[in-house]
Write an enzyme that holds these catalytic residues in place. Structure first.
Site, PDB file in Angstrom:
ATOM      1  N   LEU A 137       0.773  -1.227   0.092  1.00  0.00           N
ATOM      2  CA  LEU A 137      -0.082  -0.030   0.020  1.00  0.00           C
ATOM      3  C   LEU A 137       0.966   1.410   0.138  1.00  0.00           C
ATOM      4  O   LEU A 137       2.017   1.282   0.704  1.00  0.00           O
ATOM      5  CB  LEU A 137      -0.940   0.086   1.369  1.00  0.00           C
ATOM      6  CG  LEU A 137      -1.789  -1.117   1.438  1.00  0.00           C
ATOM      7  CD1 LEU A 137      -2.872  -0.813   2.611  1.00  0.00           C
ATOM      8  CD2 LEU A 137      -2.506  -1.734  -0.012  1.00  0.00           C
ATOM      9  N   GLY A 141       1.089  -5.303   1.249  1.00  0.00           N
ATOM     10  CA  GLY A 141      -0.121  -5.293   0.134  1.00  0.00           C
ATOM     11  C   GLY A 141       0.288  -5.935  -0.896  1.00  0.00           C
ATOM     12  O   GLY A 141      -0.163  -6.633  -1.732  1.00  0.00           O
ATOM     13  N   ASN A 162       4.438  -7.813   6.696  1.00  0.00           N
ATOM     14  CA  ASN A 162       5.414  -7.254   7.603  1.00  0.00           C
ATOM     15  C   ASN A 162       4.647  -6.028   8.369  1.00  0.00           C
ATOM     16  O   ASN A 162       5.222  -5.342   9.140  1.00  0.00           O
ATOM     17  CB  ASN A 162       6.710  -6.582   7.179  1.00  0.00           C
ATOM     18  CG  ASN A 162       6.380  -5.551   5.986  1.00  0.00           C
ATOM     19  OD1 ASN A 162       5.580  -5.767   5.089  1.00  0.00           O
ATOM     20  ND2 ASN A 162       7.282  -4.557   5.834  1.00  0.00           N
ATOM     21  N   GLU A 163       3.403  -5.831   8.154  1.00  0.00           N
ATOM     22  CA  GLU A 163       2.765  -4.682   8.853  1.00  0.00           C
ATOM     23  C   GLU A 163       2.992  -4.261  10.237  1.00  0.00           C
ATOM     24  O   GLU A 163       3.253  -3.411  10.875  1.00  0.00           O
ATOM     25  CB  GLU A 163       1.139  -5.005   8.572  1.00  0.00           C
ATOM     26  CG  GLU A 163       0.570  -4.511   7.152  1.00  0.00           C
ATOM     27  CD  GLU A 163       0.655  -5.753   6.423  1.00  0.00           C
ATOM     28  OE1 GLU A 163       1.405  -6.561   6.740  1.00  0.00           O
ATOM     29  OE2 GLU A 163       0.120  -5.621   5.303  1.00  0.00           O
TER      30      GLU A 163
HETATM   31  C1  LIG Z   1      -6.538   5.027   4.462  1.00  0.00           C
HETATM   32  C2  LIG Z   1      -6.986   3.895   5.255  1.00  0.00           C
HETATM   33  C3  LIG Z   1      -6.003   3.904   6.544  1.00  0.00           C
HETATM   34  C4  LIG Z   1      -6.100   2.353   7.024  1.00  0.00           C
HETATM   35  C5  LIG Z   1      -4.946   2.597   8.024  1.00  0.00           C
HETATM   36  C6  LIG Z   1      -5.004   1.119   8.961  1.00  0.00           C
HETATM   37  C7  LIG Z   1      -3.904   0.273   8.312  1.00  0.00           C
HETATM   38  C8  LIG Z   1      -4.349  -0.985   8.287  1.00  0.00           C
HETATM   39  C9  LIG Z   1      -3.309  -2.050   7.810  1.00  0.00           C
HETATM   40  C10 LIG Z   1      -2.961  -1.796   6.261  1.00  0.00           C
HETATM   41  C11 LIG Z   1      -1.995  -2.844   5.739  1.00  0.00           C
HETATM   42  C12 LIG Z   1      -1.035  -2.264   5.349  1.00  0.00           C
HETATM   43  C13 LIG Z   1      -0.632  -2.748   4.252  1.00  0.00           C
HETATM   44  C14 LIG Z   1       0.721  -2.213   3.345  1.00  0.00           C
HETATM   45  O1  LIG Z   1       0.995  -2.515   2.442  1.00  0.00           O
HETATM   46  S1  LIG Z   1       1.688  -0.942   4.548  1.00  0.00           S
HETATM   47  C15 LIG Z   1       3.065  -0.653   3.087  1.00  0.00           C
HETATM   48  C16 LIG Z   1       4.198  -1.408   3.555  1.00  0.00           C
HETATM   49  N1  LIG Z   1       5.007  -1.384   2.817  1.00  0.00           N
HETATM   50  C17 LIG Z   1       6.437  -1.715   3.144  1.00  0.00           C
HETATM   51  O2  LIG Z   1       6.942  -1.688   4.145  1.00  0.00           O
HETATM   52  C18 LIG Z   1       7.470  -1.493   1.957  1.00  0.00           C
HETATM   53  C19 LIG Z   1       8.250  -0.346   2.128  1.00  0.00           C
HETATM   54  N2  LIG Z   1       9.365  -0.254   1.112  1.00  0.00           N
HETATM   55  C20 LIG Z   1      10.463  -1.174   1.056  1.00  0.00           C
HETATM   56  O3  LIG Z   1      10.724  -2.075   1.812  1.00  0.00           O
HETATM   57  C21 LIG Z   1      11.262  -0.681  -0.165  1.00  0.00           C
HETATM   58  O4  LIG Z   1      10.941   0.440  -0.526  1.00  0.00           O
HETATM   59  C22 LIG Z   1      11.154  -1.960  -1.226  1.00  0.00           C
HETATM   60  C23 LIG Z   1      11.896  -3.294  -0.752  1.00  0.00           C
HETATM   61  C24 LIG Z   1       9.931  -2.043  -1.906  1.00  0.00           C
HETATM   62  C25 LIG Z   1      12.200  -1.129  -2.272  1.00  0.00           C
HETATM   63  O5  LIG Z   1      13.434  -0.895  -1.882  1.00  0.00           O
HETATM   64  P1  LIG Z   1      14.324  -0.033  -2.790  1.00  0.00           P
HETATM   65  O6  LIG Z   1      15.714   0.206  -2.109  1.00  0.00           O
HETATM   66  O7  LIG Z   1      14.252  -0.302  -4.095  1.00  0.00           O
HETATM   67  O8  LIG Z   1      13.742   1.357  -2.806  1.00  0.00           O
HETATM   68  P2  LIG Z   1      13.575   2.487  -1.666  1.00  0.00           P
HETATM   69  O9  LIG Z   1      13.356   1.848  -0.290  1.00  0.00           O
HETATM   70  O10 LIG Z   1      14.841   3.434  -1.636  1.00  0.00           O
HETATM   71  O11 LIG Z   1      12.170   3.232  -1.934  1.00  0.00           O
HETATM   72  C26 LIG Z   1      12.236   4.235  -3.339  1.00  0.00           C
HETATM   73  C27 LIG Z   1      11.259   5.232  -2.957  1.00  0.00           C
HETATM   74  O12 LIG Z   1       9.772   4.460  -2.992  1.00  0.00           O
HETATM   75  C28 LIG Z   1       9.142   5.102  -1.861  1.00  0.00           C
HETATM   76  N3  LIG Z   1       8.419   3.890  -1.142  1.00  0.00           N
HETATM   77  C29 LIG Z   1       8.947   2.749  -0.821  1.00  0.00           C
HETATM   78  N4  LIG Z   1       7.777   1.963  -0.573  1.00  0.00           N
HETATM   79  C30 LIG Z   1       6.581   2.798  -0.440  1.00  0.00           C
HETATM   80  C31 LIG Z   1       5.263   2.701  -0.207  1.00  0.00           C
HETATM   81  N5  LIG Z   1       4.849   1.466   0.352  1.00  0.00           N
HETATM   82  N6  LIG Z   1       4.499   3.569  -0.504  1.00  0.00           N
HETATM   83  C32 LIG Z   1       5.038   4.874  -0.819  1.00  0.00           C
HETATM   84  N7  LIG Z   1       6.203   4.989  -1.050  1.00  0.00           N
HETATM   85  C33 LIG Z   1       6.980   4.042  -0.872  1.00  0.00           C
HETATM   86  C34 LIG Z   1      10.378   5.282  -0.642  1.00  0.00           C
HETATM   87  O13 LIG Z   1      10.075   6.145   0.006  1.00  0.00           O
HETATM   88  C35 LIG Z   1      11.323   5.912  -1.841  1.00  0.00           C
HETATM   89  O14 LIG Z   1      10.721   7.158  -2.195  1.00  0.00           O
HETATM   90  P3  LIG Z   1      11.899   8.444  -2.049  1.00  0.00           P
HETATM   91  O15 LIG Z   1      12.838   8.016  -3.322  1.00  0.00           O
HETATM   92  O16 LIG Z   1      11.181   9.549  -2.533  1.00  0.00           O
HETATM   93  O17 LIG Z   1      12.702   8.446  -0.818  1.00  0.00           O
END
Ligand SMILES: CCCCCCCCCCC/C=C/C(=O)SCCNC(=O)CCNC(=O)[C@H](O)C(C)(C)COP(=O)(O)OP(=O)(O)OC[C@H]1O[C@@H](n2cnc3c(N)ncnc32)[C@H](O)[C@@H]1OP(=O)(O)O
Length: 476
Positions: free
Chosen positions: A109, A154, A178-179
């Protein structure tokens, strides 16, 4: 990234979600038919590319939204539109999902969608997340995730929403829900899908610890089905798809029946009133349980005030427990009669669950937890009124009779005290066409008895809750 997560934590996911709950109470509608996909897609550059090979009937859906294919509202909208189109295209029988980005399948997400947005926007976003899962998990196509990079949260949900997962054999790539590590809790339907994939214990560990698995570890626990060299992920998916499509009717009954449990218990068929299952499931399960923090008032309705368990530990268990016992329209845990400290929840819930499963007698009010006041777990409570039948005798017979002799439309279970039409199919409480037998494709007399019994058994075990509506199966 870190900033985003820090800000999210600062402002609180729970705050956002509680806003969302208020919004939902007034505005929630059925997920699928009422979901206005077209209206939401404001993006101009395509985040999704689809190629359908008409000779094979296989479509490849490529996610191409740099930097990390995060699931924003725009992305999800486009994804769902494409999925819907393919679903309606009868020439398309198989779908492969992959990414055009190097190293990343999907980052899950989009964190920015969960931070500082209006309740309306949150509602739209959250519906879109659900819609993505519903469409994928409920698809009639055979679906394969060709995971050519990391796939956390997600992204993992999207992968396990498919029938099969092929991942690049690269230990630097990870996948998992991993949430918990982010301080948020995976919704119950994320959990259900994970349990269906890796089983209970692996899911439990995975969710409580918020584990991300390297590709080899993911294979070990069954989170992915196959590892192949990175440059062969797509071709292997295509080969594998041809095997899936060679199975007669693979995407009909067997495919569907397996999933119907998860889908029907989750939140499909959202159709109505405030106390509709969907409303309940969404609000109680997701909101109460997701937001519950021991020691704070969110858990007060469970009567639990213990702080010794970490939130993730607690949330995972409470969620499972509440899902097991929750009865729509009632207060989730109070109906268990658990009123004091003498029984820890786990103690109680374990017993209630076992008792419900073993003592329940169809057609009788055997274990109305609400009314249990003392002697309720005695033998007589099972409806067995004489000493001539031992408990094991009774349970053995009831169980065998219920499962073996039941013939829909007939009163085949007199032994249980059933005196009317309650063992007809309507007895399952199916109130909408979605949970009726025709759903299985079984339409009546053209099937022999054994055929029928097989199906009835599966259906009964899956859907039927005597005297209750199907969705309260979780009361068992
Ligand atoms: C509105 C409703 C509210 C509900 C609230 C309740 C919540 C209920 C539960 C919700 C369940 C949640 C599910 C999810 O999916 S939460 C998202 C979890 N995601 C992660 O933890 C992944 C995080 N990202 C990473 O681990 C790495 O980015 C990745 C391995 C995917 C890639 O690594 P890489 O080194 O290639 O790239 P970077 O880390 O340098 O990232 C590049 C840029 O992308 C941005 N980024 C990364 N992930 C996300 C994301 N999930 N959303 C938005 N942006 C993301 C990152 O910030 C970098 O941006 P910048 O270059 O600008 O710094």
């Amino acid at each position: 990234m870190a900033n985003v997560l820090r800000n999210s934590a600062k402002f609180g996911f729970s705050g956002v979600l509680s806003q969302l709950s208020i919004h939902s109470r007034h505005g929630r509608e059925c997920v699928s038919p009422c979901f206005s996909l077209q209206q939401r897609n404001n993006s101009t550059s395509p985040k999704i590319k689809v190629d359908l090979d008409s000779s094979t009937g296989v479509a490849v859906l490529r996610m191409q939204s740099p930097p990390v294919n995060s699931l924003s509202l725009d992305f999800l909208t486009e994804f769902c539109i494409n999925l819907e189109k393919l679903e309606m295209d009868r020439s398309c029988r198989g779908l492969i999902i992959t990414s055009t980005l190097s190293k990343v399948f999907s980052a899950g997400l989009d964190i920015m969608e969960m931070y500082g947005k209006s309740p309306e926007r949150c509602g739209e976003f959250w519906k879109a997340v659900q819609e993505m899962w519903l469409k994928l998990y409920g698809s009639n196509m055979a679906t394969i995730a060709a995971i050519n990079g990391s796939s956390p949260a997600g992204g993992c949900l999207m992968s396990i929403g498919c029938d099969y997962r092929i991942m690049a054999d690269n230990p630097r790539y990870s996948i998992g829900l991993n949430e918990t590590q982010l301080g948020i809790v995976a919704p119950f339907w994320f959990k259900d899908t994970l349990v269906n994939t890796v089983g209970n214990r692996a899911a439990e560990l995975s969710l409580e610890l918020g584990l991300l698995y390297s590709a080899p570890d993911a294979l070990k626990i069954g989170l992915v089905d196959q590892l192949v060299p990175e440059d062969q992920v797509l071709s292997t998916a295509q080969d594998t798809m041809s095997k899936w499509l060679a199975v007669p009717g693979q995407n009909t009954l067997s495919h569907w029946l397996y999933r119907v449990r998860t889908l029907s218990l989750s939140h499909t068929g959202c159709t109505g009133s405030e106390h509709s299952p969907s409303h309940w499931l969404y609000r109680v399960r997701t909101l109460s349980l997701t937001l519950a923090v021991p020691g704070q008032n969110t858990l007060s309705h469970t009567g639990c005030t213990r702080s010794e368990h970490s939130p993730s530990h607690w949330l995972y268990r409470v969620r499972t427990l509440s899902l097991t016992l929750a009865v729509p329209g009632q207060n989730t845990l109070s109906h268990t009669g658990c009123t004091g400290s003498e029984y820890s929840p786990s103690h109680w819930l374990y017993r209630v669950r076992i008792l419900s499963l073993t003592l329940a007698v169809p057609g009788q009010n055997t274990l109305p937890h609400t009314g249990c006041t003392g002697s309720e777990h005695s033998l007589s409570h099972t409806g067995c009124t004489g000493s001539e039948h031992s408990l094991s005798h009774w349970l053995y017979r009831v169980r065998i009779l219920s499962l073996t002799l039941a013939v829909p439309g007939q009163n085949t279970l007199p032994h249980t005290g059933c005196t009317g039409s309650e063992h007809s199919l309507s007895h399952t409480g199916c109130t909408g066409s979605e949970h009726t037998l025709p759903h299985t494709g079984c339409t009546g007399s053209e099937y022999s008895l054994s055929h029928w019994l097989y199906r009835v058994r599966t259906l009964s075990l899956t859907l039927a809750v005597p005297g209750q509506n199907t969705l309260s199966q979780y009361t068992l």
